[in-house]
Write a protein that holds these residues in place. Structure first.
Motif, PDB file in Angstrom:
ATOM      1  N   VAL A  15       0.857  -1.183   0.000  1.00 30.83           N
ATOM      2  CA  VAL A  15       0.000   0.000   0.000  1.00 30.83           C
ATOM      3  C   VAL A  15       0.894   1.234   0.000  1.00 30.83           C
ATOM      4  O   VAL A  15       1.792   1.353   0.828  1.00 30.83           O
ATOM      5  N   ILE A  16       0.650   2.135  -0.935  1.00 31.55           N
ATOM      6  CA  ILE A  16       1.379   3.393  -0.993  1.00 31.55           C
ATOM      7  C   ILE A  16       0.395   4.503  -0.653  1.00 31.55           C
ATOM      8  O   ILE A  16      -0.640   4.632  -1.300  1.00 31.55           O
ATOM      9  N   ASP A  17       0.721   5.287   0.397  1.00 39.04           N
ATOM     10  CA  ASP A  17      -0.194   6.353   0.781  1.00 39.04           C
ATOM     11  C   ASP A  17       0.130   7.641   0.022  1.00 39.04           C
ATOM     12  O   ASP A  17       1.090   7.706  -0.740  1.00 39.04           O
ATOM     13  N   ARG A  18      -0.705   8.641   0.215  1.00 34.63           N
ATOM     14  CA  ARG A  18      -0.556   9.901  -0.527  1.00 34.63           C
ATOM     15  C   ARG A  18       0.736  10.623  -0.197  1.00 34.63           C
ATOM     16  O   ARG A  18       1.207  11.436  -0.992  1.00 34.63           O
ATOM     17  N   ASP A  19       1.343  10.327   0.943  1.00 33.41           N
ATOM     18  CA  ASP A  19       2.610  10.953   1.325  1.00 33.41           C
ATOM     19  C   ASP A  19       3.817  10.178   0.825  1.00 33.41           C
ATOM     20  O   ASP A  19       4.951  10.563   1.088  1.00 33.41           O
ATOM     21  N   PHE A  49      -9.246   4.790   3.768  1.00 32.78           N
ATOM     22  CA  PHE A  49      -9.341   4.803   2.309  1.00 32.78           C
ATOM     23  C   PHE A  49      -8.864   6.123   1.708  1.00 32.78           C
ATOM     24  O   PHE A  49      -8.238   6.133   0.658  1.00 32.78           O
ATOM     25  N   PHE A  50      -9.143   7.255   2.374  1.00 34.78           N
ATOM     26  CA  PHE A  50      -8.760   8.543   1.800  1.00 34.78           C
ATOM     27  C   PHE A  50      -7.242   8.720   1.745  1.00 34.78           C
ATOM     28  O   PHE A  50      -6.740   9.543   0.998  1.00 34.78           O
ATOM     29  N   LEU A  51      -6.495   7.939   2.513  1.00 36.43           N
ATOM     30  CA  LEU A  51      -5.047   8.053   2.555  1.00 36.43           C
ATOM     31  C   LEU A  51      -4.361   7.204   1.484  1.00 36.43           C
ATOM     32  O   LEU A  51      -3.226   7.454   1.119  1.00 36.43           O
ATOM     33  N   ILE A  52      -5.065   6.209   0.940  1.00 35.70           N
ATOM     34  CA  ILE A  52      -4.458   5.264   0.001  1.00 35.70           C
ATOM     35  C   ILE A  52      -4.347   5.885  -1.390  1.00 35.70           C
ATOM     36  O   ILE A  52      -5.318   6.366  -1.954  1.00 35.70           O
ATOM     37  N   ALA A  53      -3.140   5.864  -1.940  1.00 34.54           N
ATOM     38  CA  ALA A  53      -2.926   6.324  -3.306  1.00 34.54           C
ATOM     39  C   ALA A  53      -2.935   5.141  -4.263  1.00 34.54           C
ATOM     40  O   ALA A  53      -3.439   5.245  -5.375  1.00 34.54           O
ATOM     41  N   ALA A  54      -2.377   3.998  -3.854  1.00 32.88           N
ATOM     42  CA  ALA A  54      -2.329   2.812  -4.714  1.00 32.88           C
ATOM     43  C   ALA A  54      -2.154   1.564  -3.858  1.00 32.88           C
ATOM     44  O   ALA A  54      -1.530   1.606  -2.806  1.00 32.88           O
ATOM     45  N   ILE A  55      -2.685   0.456  -4.351  1.00 30.13           N
ATOM     46  CA  ILE A  55      -2.476  -0.851  -3.733  1.00 30.13           C
ATOM     47  C   ILE A  55      -2.006  -1.803  -4.827  1.00 30.13           C
ATOM     48  O   ILE A  55      -2.621  -1.894  -5.883  1.00 30.13           O
ATOM     49  N   PHE A  56      -0.906  -2.487  -4.558  1.00 29.45           N
ATOM     50  CA  PHE A  56      -0.365  -3.464  -5.499  1.00 29.45           C
ATOM     51  C   PHE A  56      -0.360  -4.835  -4.863  1.00 29.45           C
ATOM     52  O   PHE A  56       0.004  -4.972  -3.693  1.00 29.45           O
ATOM     53  N   LEU A  58       1.488  -8.147  -4.278  1.00 31.13           N
ATOM     54  CA  LEU A  58       2.916  -8.448  -4.329  1.00 31.13           C
ATOM     55  C   LEU A  58       3.231  -9.586  -5.286  1.00 31.13           C
ATOM     56  O   LEU A  58       4.328  -9.708  -5.772  1.00 31.13           O
ATOM     57  N   ARG A  59       2.256 -10.417  -5.555  1.00 34.09           N
ATOM     58  CA  ARG A  59       2.445 -11.498  -6.509  1.00 34.09           C
ATOM     59  C   ARG A  59       2.166 -10.945  -7.908  1.00 34.09           C
ATOM     60  O   ARG A  59       1.032 -10.786  -8.324  1.00 34.09           O
ATOM     61  N   GLY A  60       3.193 -10.553  -8.624  1.00 29.58           N
ATOM     62  CA  GLY A  60       3.021 -10.060  -9.977  1.00 29.58           C
ATOM     63  C   GLY A  60       2.922  -8.547 -10.082  1.00 29.58           C
ATOM     64  O   GLY A  60       2.801  -8.011 -11.168  1.00 29.58           O
ATOM     65  N   ARG A  61       2.934  -7.821  -8.950  1.00 26.02           N
ATOM     66  CA  ARG A  61       2.867  -6.352  -8.937  1.00 26.02           C
ATOM     67  C   ARG A  61       1.683  -5.819  -9.747  1.00 26.02           C
ATOM     68  O   ARG A  61       1.815  -4.905 -10.544  1.00 26.02           O
ATOM     69  N   ARG A  62       0.511  -6.407  -9.606  1.00 22.53           N
ATOM     70  CA  ARG A  62      -0.683  -5.956 -10.305  1.00 22.53           C
ATOM     71  C   ARG A  62      -1.425  -4.941  -9.437  1.00 22.53           C
ATOM     72  O   ARG A  62      -1.699  -5.200  -8.274  1.00 22.53           O
ATOM     73  N   ARG A  63      -1.723  -3.793  -9.993  1.00 25.23           N
ATOM     74  CA  ARG A  63      -2.439  -2.749  -9.255  1.00 25.23           C
ATOM     75  C   ARG A  63      -3.913  -3.089  -9.203  1.00 25.23           C
ATOM     76  O   ARG A  63      -4.507  -3.443 -10.224  1.00 25.23           O
ATOM     77  N   ILE A  64      -4.534  -2.972  -8.006  1.00 24.49           N
ATOM     78  CA  ILE A  64      -5.954  -3.331  -7.904  1.00 24.49           C
ATOM     79  C   ILE A  64      -6.861  -2.098  -7.890  1.00 24.49           C
ATOM     80  O   ILE A  64      -8.049  -2.234  -8.066  1.00 24.49           O
ATOM     81  N   PHE A  65      -6.340  -0.906  -7.668  1.00 28.92           N
ATOM     82  CA  PHE A  65      -7.078   0.336  -7.887  1.00 28.92           C
ATOM     83  C   PHE A  65      -6.184   1.499  -7.723  1.00 28.92           C
ATOM     84  O   PHE A  65      -5.095   1.447  -7.301  1.00 28.92           O
TER      85      PHE A  65
END
Length: 65
Positions: A15-19, A49-56, A58-65
């Motif tokens: 999970v990568i947050d907005r910061d 949820f408002f803090l999340i910029a991206a979720i990947f 780890l198996r295959g580095r596929r972005r889910i939103f």
């Protein structure tokens, strides 16, 4: 967004947050209106949820939103 996260419950994610901070762990649960719980070892972290910029997946580095 909660339904999409529940689809991947129990899978390892990054999970990568907005910061720009990165959290790695397993999706442990979801509060449908507020955010998700990420289990990292013995620790459980709540990420709104408002803090999340991206979720990947780890198996295959596929972005889910």
């Amino acid at each position: 967004m909660g339904n999409l996260v529940m689809k991947y419950r129990g899978q390892a994610v990054e999970v990568i947050d907005r910061d720009g901070r990165v959290y790695r762990g397993v999706i442990d649960g979801v509060n449908q209106q507020r955010g998700m719980f990420l289990r990292t070892g013995f620790r459980r972290r709540f990420i709104p949820f408002f803090l999340i910029a991206a979720i990947f997946l780890l198996r295959g580095r596929r972005r889910i939103f």
